[in-house]
Design an enzyme around this catalytic site. Structure first.
Site, PDB file in Angstrom:
ATOM      1  N   TYR A   1       0.840  -1.215   0.000  1.00 21.05           N
ATOM      2  CA  TYR A   1       0.000   0.000   0.000  1.00 21.05           C
ATOM      3  C   TYR A   1       0.868   1.255   0.000  1.00 21.05           C
ATOM      4  O   TYR A   1       0.617   2.196  -0.759  1.00 21.05           O
ATOM      5  CB  TYR A   1      -0.909  -0.022   1.233  1.00 21.05           C
ATOM      6  CG  TYR A   1      -1.764   1.219   1.385  1.00 21.05           C
ATOM      7  CD1 TYR A   1      -2.949   1.371   0.665  1.00 21.05           C
ATOM      8  CD2 TYR A   1      -1.389   2.241   2.261  1.00 21.05           C
ATOM      9  CE1 TYR A   1      -3.737   2.504   0.809  1.00 21.05           C
ATOM     10  CE2 TYR A   1      -2.168   3.370   2.411  1.00 21.05           C
ATOM     11  CZ  TYR A   1      -3.346   3.504   1.679  1.00 21.05           C
ATOM     12  OH  TYR A   1      -4.113   4.641   1.819  1.00 21.05           O
TER      13      TYR A   1
ATOM     14  N   LYS B   1       0.961   4.305  -2.868  1.00 20.18           N
ATOM     15  CA  LYS B   1       0.673   5.713  -2.609  1.00 20.18           C
ATOM     16  C   LYS B   1       1.851   6.614  -2.968  1.00 20.18           C
ATOM     17  O   LYS B   1       1.671   7.805  -3.249  1.00 20.18           O
ATOM     18  CB  LYS B   1       0.241   5.906  -1.152  1.00 20.18           C
ATOM     19  CG  LYS B   1      -1.155   5.339  -0.876  1.00 20.18           C
ATOM     20  CD  LYS B   1      -2.202   5.960  -1.779  1.00 20.18           C
ATOM     21  CE  LYS B   1      -3.609   5.500  -1.497  1.00 20.18           C
ATOM     22  NZ  LYS B   1      -4.611   6.152  -2.369  1.00 20.18           N
TER      23      LYS B   1
END
Length: 244
Positions: free
Chosen positions: A140, A144
Site C-alpha cells: 500500500y 501511494k
C-alpha cells in the site's frame, strides 16, 4: 460552477467530498464499482448529476469507465479518490497505481487534477522493476508513492493543469476504521479546496498537501527518470500510453 468527477465516491471521503461540492453548487458526477453501489451513491448524494460505474481492479473495465466518463462531457476537475487498503497486493496495485494512471491518460484533460496519496507513502519505494514480474511484493505504501510520482509527472508534462496530491489523514471511514485518530471533516476539505478555490495557495501544481498546507514528502517522487519509468511501465502493462 465547476463540473467535477470523483472516483470512489459511493462512500467514505469521496462521498463526503461530493456532498460538500454539491452543497457549494457544483455539478458532480459520481463513480461506483457496480450498479448496486451506484444506486447507494446517488441515494447518499441525490443532488449529483449522474453516476458512472466501473470496477477499478480490472484494467479493461477501467478503460471502459474512462469512455463512460468522457460521454458525460468535459470536466473542470477530476478527483482521483478511489483507493483500497486491506486487500491483496494485486488489487492494491490495480486500484491505487494503475487505475489513476489509466484514467489520467484517457479522461479528457481537466483544469485541475487531484490525487489522494497517504502519509504512508513515506515508507514506500517505487519498485518499478516488480511491475512486470511480481506485483505481490508491492505494498500500500508503495502504491501511494506511485500516486505522488504520477501527480508530479502530470504537473511536469501538463503545465496548463493544476495537478496536486494530498494526504487526507488517517480518518474514521470504512477503510480507516472507527478508531482512526484524524479529523474526518479535514480529511475531505483539502480536496474540496484544491478543486474549487481561487486562493493562490491552491492554484499551484506538483505539490503535496495535508489539511490545506504543503507538507514534506518522499523525495523519491521528485526523480524525473523514475517518473518517466513509472509512466512507461504502466503503459506497457495496460496498453494505454500517456498523451504527450
Amino acid at each position: 460552477m465547476a463540473r467535477i468527477f470523483i472516483t470512489g465516491s459511493a462512500d467514505g471521503l469521496g462521498a463526503l467530498a461530493a456532498k460538500a461540492l454539491i452543497e457549494q453548487g457544483h455539478e458532480v458526477v459520481l463513480h461506483a464499482r457496480n450498479a448496486e453501489r451506484g444506486r447507494d451513491a446517488m441515494a447518499r448524494n441525490p443532488g449529483a448529476a449522474a453516476v458512472v460505474t466501473g470496477d477499478l481492479t480490472d484494467t479493461a473495465a477501467t478503460i471502459a469507465l474512462a469512455s463512460e466518463v468522457n460521454k458525460q462531457g468535459a470536466f473542470d476537475v477530476v478527483i482521483h479518490n478511489a483507493g483500497v487498503y486491506q486487500v491483496s497486493a494485486k488489487e492494491i496495485f490495480a486500484v491505487n497505481t494503475l487505475a489513476p494512471y489509466i484514467l489520467t491518460c484517457l479522461v479528457q484533460k481537466p483544469k485541475r487534477l487531484i490525487y489522494l496519496s497517504s502519509g504512508m507513502h513515506m515508507q514506500g519505494s517505487a519498485k518499478l522493476n516488480l511491475f512486470a514480474t511480481d506485483v505481490n511484493r508491492i505494498t500500500y505504501s508503495d502504491s501511494k508513492l506511485h500516486v505522488l510520482m504520477l501527480c508530479k509527472a502530470v504537473a511536469r508534462k501538463w503545465p496548463d493543469v493544476y495537478a496536486n496530491a494530498l494526504d487526507p489523514g488517517w480518518v474514521p471511514t470504512k477503510m480507516g476504521g472507527r478508531g482512526a485518530p484524524d479529523d474526518l471533516q479535514k480529511g475531505y476539505e483539502t480536496q474540496v479546496w484544491l478543486a474549487t478555490s481561487g486562493d493562490a495557495a491552491a492554484q499551484v501544481s506538483g505539490r503535496y498537501f495535508f489539511h490545506q498546507k504543503e507538507r514534506p514528502y518522499n523525495r523519491e517522487a521528485d526523480d524525473v527518470l523514475l517518473q518517466d519509468q513509472l509512466l512507461q511501465q504502466c503503459a506497457a502493462l495496460t496498453g494505454v500510453s500517456f498523451p504527450q
